[in-house]
Scaffold this motif. Structure first.
Motif, mmCIF file in Angstrom:
data_model
loop_
_atom_site.group_PDB
_atom_site.id
_atom_site.type_symbol
_atom_site.label_atom_id
_atom_site.label_comp_id
_atom_site.label_asym_id
_atom_site.label_seq_id
_atom_site.Cartn_x
_atom_site.Cartn_y
_atom_site.Cartn_z
ATOM 1 N N SER B 116 0.838 -1.203 0.000
ATOM 2 C CA SER B 116 0.000 0.000 0.000
ATOM 3 C C SER B 116 0.877 1.258 0.000
ATOM 4 C CB SER B 116 -0.961 -0.002 1.186
ATOM 5 O OG SER B 116 -0.263 0.351 2.356
ATOM 6 N N TYR B 117 2.079 1.162 0.584
ATOM 7 C CA TYR B 117 2.994 2.314 0.540
ATOM 8 C C TYR B 117 3.651 2.440 -0.834
ATOM 9 C CZ TYR B 117 2.316 2.835 5.499
ATOM 10 O OH TYR B 117 1.741 3.038 6.717
ATOM 11 N N LEU B 118 3.878 1.306 -1.453
ATOM 12 C CA LEU B 118 4.524 1.348 -2.775
ATOM 13 C C LEU B 118 3.571 1.860 -3.847
ATOM 14 C CD1 LEU B 118 6.611 -1.965 -2.845
ATOM 15 C CD2 LEU B 118 7.471 0.373 -2.675
ATOM 16 N N PHE B 119 2.288 1.497 -3.748
ATOM 17 C CA PHE B 119 1.356 1.850 -4.825
ATOM 18 C C PHE B 119 0.193 2.743 -4.389
ATOM 19 C CE2 PHE B 119 3.459 -2.096 -6.106
ATOM 20 C CZ PHE B 119 4.049 -1.649 -7.266
ATOM 21 N N GLY B 120 0.174 3.136 -3.114
ATOM 22 C CA GLY B 120 -0.859 4.049 -2.643
ATOM 23 C C GLY B 120 -2.110 3.340 -2.168
ATOM 24 N N SER B 121 -2.833 4.006 -1.232
ATOM 25 C CA SER B 121 -4.086 3.417 -0.734
ATOM 26 C C SER B 121 -4.995 4.553 -0.286
ATOM 27 C CB SER B 121 -3.793 2.467 0.431
ATOM 28 O OG SER B 121 -3.125 3.172 1.453
ATOM 29 N N ILE B 122 -5.341 5.400 -1.224
ATOM 30 C CA ILE B 122 -6.108 6.604 -0.899
ATOM 31 C C ILE B 122 -7.480 6.254 -0.313
ATOM 32 C CG2 ILE B 122 -7.089 6.881 -3.241
ATOM 33 C CD1 ILE B 122 -5.852 9.850 -1.240
ATOM 34 N N LEU B 123 -8.027 5.094 -0.698
ATOM 35 C CA LEU B 123 -9.367 4.738 -0.216
ATOM 36 C C LEU B 123 -9.342 4.307 1.250
ATOM 37 C CD1 LEU B 123 -10.706 2.866 -3.382
ATOM 38 C CD2 LEU B 123 -11.128 5.221 -2.696
ATOM 39 N N ALA B 124 -8.116 4.105 1.784
ATOM 40 C CA ALA B 124 -8.015 3.696 3.193
ATOM 41 C C ALA B 124 -7.846 4.884 4.132
ATOM 42 C CB ALA B 124 -6.836 2.724 3.349
ATOM 43 N N LEU B 125 -7.962 6.104 3.612
ATOM 44 C CA LEU B 125 -7.784 7.297 4.461
ATOM 45 C C LEU B 125 -8.896 7.399 5.492
ATOM 46 C CD1 LEU B 125 -6.996 10.443 2.230
ATOM 47 C CD2 LEU B 125 -5.447 9.218 3.731
ATOM 48 N N ASN B 126 -8.535 7.778 6.740
ATOM 49 C CA ASN B 126 -9.588 8.133 7.701
ATOM 50 C C ASN B 126 -9.545 9.649 7.908
ATOM 51 O OD1 ASN B 126 -7.606 8.720 9.660
ATOM 52 N ND2 ASN B 126 -7.493 6.524 10.177
ATOM 53 N N VAL B 190 -0.714 8.052 -4.295
ATOM 54 C CA VAL B 190 -0.244 7.290 -5.462
ATOM 55 C C VAL B 190 0.886 6.311 -5.154
ATOM 56 C CG1 VAL B 190 -0.959 8.936 -7.227
ATOM 57 C CG2 VAL B 190 1.247 9.224 -6.128
ATOM 58 N N GLY B 191 1.436 6.385 -3.933
ATOM 59 C CA GLY B 191 2.499 5.452 -3.568
ATOM 60 C C GLY B 191 3.878 5.968 -3.943
ATOM 61 N N ILE B 192 4.881 5.337 -3.313
ATOM 62 C CA ILE B 192 6.283 5.746 -3.487
ATOM 63 C C ILE B 192 6.722 5.727 -4.945
ATOM 64 C CG2 ILE B 192 8.643 4.883 -3.050
ATOM 65 C CD1 ILE B 192 7.579 4.105 -0.214
ATOM 66 N N ILE B 193 6.287 4.695 -5.669
ATOM 67 C CA ILE B 193 6.777 4.504 -7.042
ATOM 68 C C ILE B 193 6.313 5.627 -7.975
ATOM 69 C CG2 ILE B 193 6.808 2.866 -8.997
ATOM 70 C CD1 ILE B 193 7.954 1.496 -6.588
ATOM 71 N N LEU B 194 5.084 6.115 -7.763
ATOM 72 C CA LEU B 194 4.512 7.050 -8.736
ATOM 73 C C LEU B 194 4.444 8.500 -8.263
ATOM 74 C CD1 LEU B 194 1.537 4.848 -10.004
ATOM 75 C CD2 LEU B 194 3.736 5.172 -11.091
ATOM 76 N N VAL B 195 4.867 8.724 -7.006
ATOM 77 C CA VAL B 195 4.643 10.059 -6.442
ATOM 78 C C VAL B 195 5.361 11.173 -7.210
ATOM 79 C CG1 VAL B 195 6.490 9.994 -4.706
ATOM 80 C CG2 VAL B 195 4.461 11.312 -4.254
ATOM 81 N N SER B 196 6.513 10.877 -7.781
ATOM 82 C CA SER B 196 7.262 11.948 -8.456
ATOM 83 C C SER B 196 6.472 12.506 -9.651
ATOM 84 C CB SER B 196 8.647 11.468 -8.892
ATOM 85 O OG SER B 196 8.512 10.360 -9.714
ATOM 86 N N ALA B 197 5.559 11.681 -10.207
ATOM 87 C CA ALA B 197 4.737 12.163 -11.329
ATOM 88 C C ALA B 197 3.897 13.365 -10.903
ATOM 89 C CB ALA B 197 3.824 11.044 -11.821
ATOM 90 N N LEU B 198 3.389 13.351 -9.667
ATOM 91 C CA LEU B 198 2.560 14.460 -9.180
ATOM 92 C C LEU B 198 3.379 15.732 -9.013
ATOM 93 C CD1 LEU B 198 0.244 13.039 -6.376
ATOM 94 C CD2 LEU B 198 -0.227 13.348 -8.782
ATOM 95 N N LEU B 199 4.697 15.561 -8.803
ATOM 96 C CA LEU B 199 5.558 16.729 -8.622
ATOM 97 C C LEU B 199 6.022 17.301 -9.959
ATOM 98 C CD1 LEU B 199 7.898 15.579 -5.724
ATOM 99 C CD2 LEU B 199 5.977 17.134 -5.584
ATOM 100 N N VAL B 200 5.901 16.512 -11.011
ATOM 101 C CA VAL B 200 6.455 16.937 -12.299
ATOM 102 C C VAL B 200 5.351 17.312 -13.299
ATOM 103 C CG1 VAL B 200 7.831 16.191 -14.274
ATOM 104 C CG2 VAL B 200 8.528 15.546 -11.981
ATOM 105 N N ILE B 201 4.345 16.467 -13.444
ATOM 106 C CA ILE B 201 3.394 16.639 -14.552
ATOM 107 C C ILE B 201 2.588 17.951 -14.468
ATOM 108 C CG2 ILE B 201 1.476 15.609 -15.850
ATOM 109 C CD1 ILE B 201 2.552 12.864 -15.120
#
Lengths: 273, 280
Positions: B116-126, B190-201
């Motif tokens: 969940s840390y590698l790929f994100g788990s936004i639906l698990a937010l409280n 989005v998780g560790i693997i994809l987070v940099s996309a949010l900082l760049v795109i």
């Protein structure tokens, strides 16, 4: 403002003897363990245009950086407007600086007025936003350098000469009393160089600026400077353009023959005078 | 529908908060060419998460502390150690990932939690997570707004900014630490693997469509918010991973921005050509 009073008190009034705005005494400085300045001593009086010449690697840029407090000298004393570099840190809005090159991405999304406004950052102070008077100062500086009408133009779309004028506007839009210019005409064609130097001379007179202008182009400084300082790691000469450019010690500093420059330089300086 | 469930509402609110922070900082990432810094810090977060899992502490906290340390280390080593930023990032990023792999293997913790840390788990937010996200994002955005003129001067011309008395060290480390905090809060999305996309795109889209930083910021913010919202709705509709869907939506928005970019003139050329064809 406390700082403004302090600097206003420093400068001479009408009819008073001009004060010494920059004073360096026995400055030694090194970069990455190599000594680049050895025992440099000179001073600049209020309202004087001092040209600093010397071959490549002579330590000219380091000299400016020492004056600005960006390079700490190994030895010696620096006083600018009577203040040490540490005290000067709070008065930097009285010093306009133009570096040798501004390496920016041509697609950087800022306009000419945005770039000039950057110069006001230290006047505005941290955690504050630009006021109407800041915007007025920016507009006046842009007009003073002849870039009116280009305020909204992206900086990367300006010609080399126009960019230099925009950076000069940034340097004068503070409460500027001293201008430190590092090779500002490098890379410009002769016409742009002439226009830039004419503009600088006019601004110097209108604003009562003291100018320290670093260049390796002896011809330009021979015509416009009040005094010339020649360095090549050590100090070789400091005097009027006629004295310096007619001297044998110039050849010594550049380690080459200067018949062309000496003849033309001293002649031109004499004609202009 | 996504919004009929509590977890969907929390995901959307959290996602939009993250999108706002990422899109704002994305402007500086693009203009100062710090995309690799973002990659480095986000991948280093794996080491921080592993420390949390092994030590039995909340991995977000350990990842946060670790990312701030790595961000500070990148700044300190590149400035004081006179190394290129990308060299330092290349070293710290690989070392942190390697440490994470060793720790996780030793603790035998390759499990769903780690994924969940590698790929994100936004639906698990409280709601507590949402409040933490909001507070951290507010801190980052406040720094960016209050020091905006200094940051802009610093990223455009560091030499003159320093000579003019701009506190460049504070601004540089502040920017790095803001990136680290933004990355940590975005890992949930989005998780560790994809987070940099949010900082760049988002910033990259902004630069394509505007020539001034004000326009770039508006476009960046809009594209970040639209990308996250659309990605969340599409992922819930077709039932696929939300983080990856958000990144793919943003990627297609970037392609669209490239096509519409006035700087590239593809649209103008296409219009001219189709005009000529119809005239013939």
């Amino acid at each position: 403002m406390k700082s403004e009073c302090r600097v206003s008190d420093f400068f001479s009034g009408p009819g008073e003897t001009p004060r010494t705005v920059i004073e360096l005494e026995d400055i030694w400085a090194s970069l990455a363990g190599h000594t680049v300045l050895e025992g440099i001593t000179f001073s600049v009086e209020e309202g004087v245009f001092l040209g600093v010449i010397g071959p490549n690697g002579a330590g000219k840029t380091t000299l400016i950086r020492v004056i600005l407090g960006l390079v700490k000298p190994d030895r010696g004393k620096v006083l600018v407007m009577g203040m040490s570099p540490r005290e000067l840190h709070h008065e930097l809005h009285h010093i306009g600086y133009m570096p040798q090159t501004v390496l920016f991405d041509p697609s950087f999304p800022v306009s000419v007025s945005d770039v000039v406004m950057m110069g006001r950052a230290c006047c505005i102070g941290p955690l504050r936003f630009a006021s109407r008077s800041d915007r007025r100062a920016v507009a006046e500086s842009i007009r003073a350098v002849g870039l009116s009408g280009l305020e909204k133009r992206p900086i990367g779309e300006l010609s080399g000469g126009q960019q230099k004028r925009a950076f000069l506007a940034r340097a004068i839009c503070l409460e500027t009393r001293i201008l430190l210019l590092d090779e500002p005409t490098a890379g410009l064609d002769i016409e742009s160089q002439e226009r830039f130097m004419g503009l600088l001379t006019r601004l110097k007179e209108e604003m009562g600026l003291s100018v320290l202008f670093v260049s390796h182009d002896v011809n330009v400084l021979a015509r416009f400077a009040d005094e010339i300082l020649c360095i090549n790691r050590t100090m070789h000469m400091h005097g009027s353009p006629q004295e310096v450019l007619g001297s044998e010690r110039l050849k010594e500093a550049y380690r080459c023959e200067f018949d062309f420059l000496v003849g033309e330089g001293s002649g031109m300086a004499g004609e202009d005078a | 529908m996504l919004l009929s469930y509590g977890f969907g509402q929390r995901a959307l609110v959290g996602g939009l908060i993250i999108a706002t922070t990422c899109s704002f900082i994305s402007f500086f990432v693009i203009v100062r060419r710090m995309a690799f810094v973002g990659m480095g810090i986000s991948h280093a977060a794996f080491g921080g998460v592993a420390i949390g899992i092994v030590a039995g502490v909340n991995p977000v906290l350990t990842a946060g502390g670790f990312c701030v340390l790595v961000a500070g280390g990148i700044g300190w080593l590149s400035r004081k150690g006179r190394l290129h930023e990308d060299t330092v990032i290349g070293i710290l990023f690989a070392a942190s990932m390697a440490m994470g792999v060793v720790l996780v293997r030793m603790a035998n913790a390759y499990n769903l939690d780690l994924m969940s840390y590698l790929f994100g788990s936004i639906l698990a937010l409280n709601w507590t997570d949402v409040i933490i996200l909001a507070v951290l994002s507010a801190l980052v955005i406040s720094f960016l707004i209050l020091f905006f003129k200094e940051l802009l001067f610093f990223v455009f011309d560091e030499e003159t900014a320093t000579a003019s008395g701009v506190p460049v060290r504070l601004v540089y480390y502040g920017l790095l630490i803001s990136m680290a905090i933004t990355i940590v809060v975005s890992i949930k999305l989005v998780g560790i693997i994809l987070v940099s996309a949010l900082l760049v795109i988002p910033g990259a889209i902004g630069i394509q469509l505007s020539g001034n930083y004000r326009g770039v910021l508006v476009v960046s913010l809009s594209s970040g918010l639209i990308g996250v919202a659309a990605g969340l709705f599409i992922s819930s509709w077709v039932d696929v991973a939300s983080g990856a869907t958000i990144v793919l939506v943003m990627f297609f928005m970037f392609l669209l921005a490239l096509a519409l970019s006035p700087k590239r003139g593809y649209m103008q050329r296409w219009r001219r050509r189709s005009g000529q064809a119809s005239a013939n």
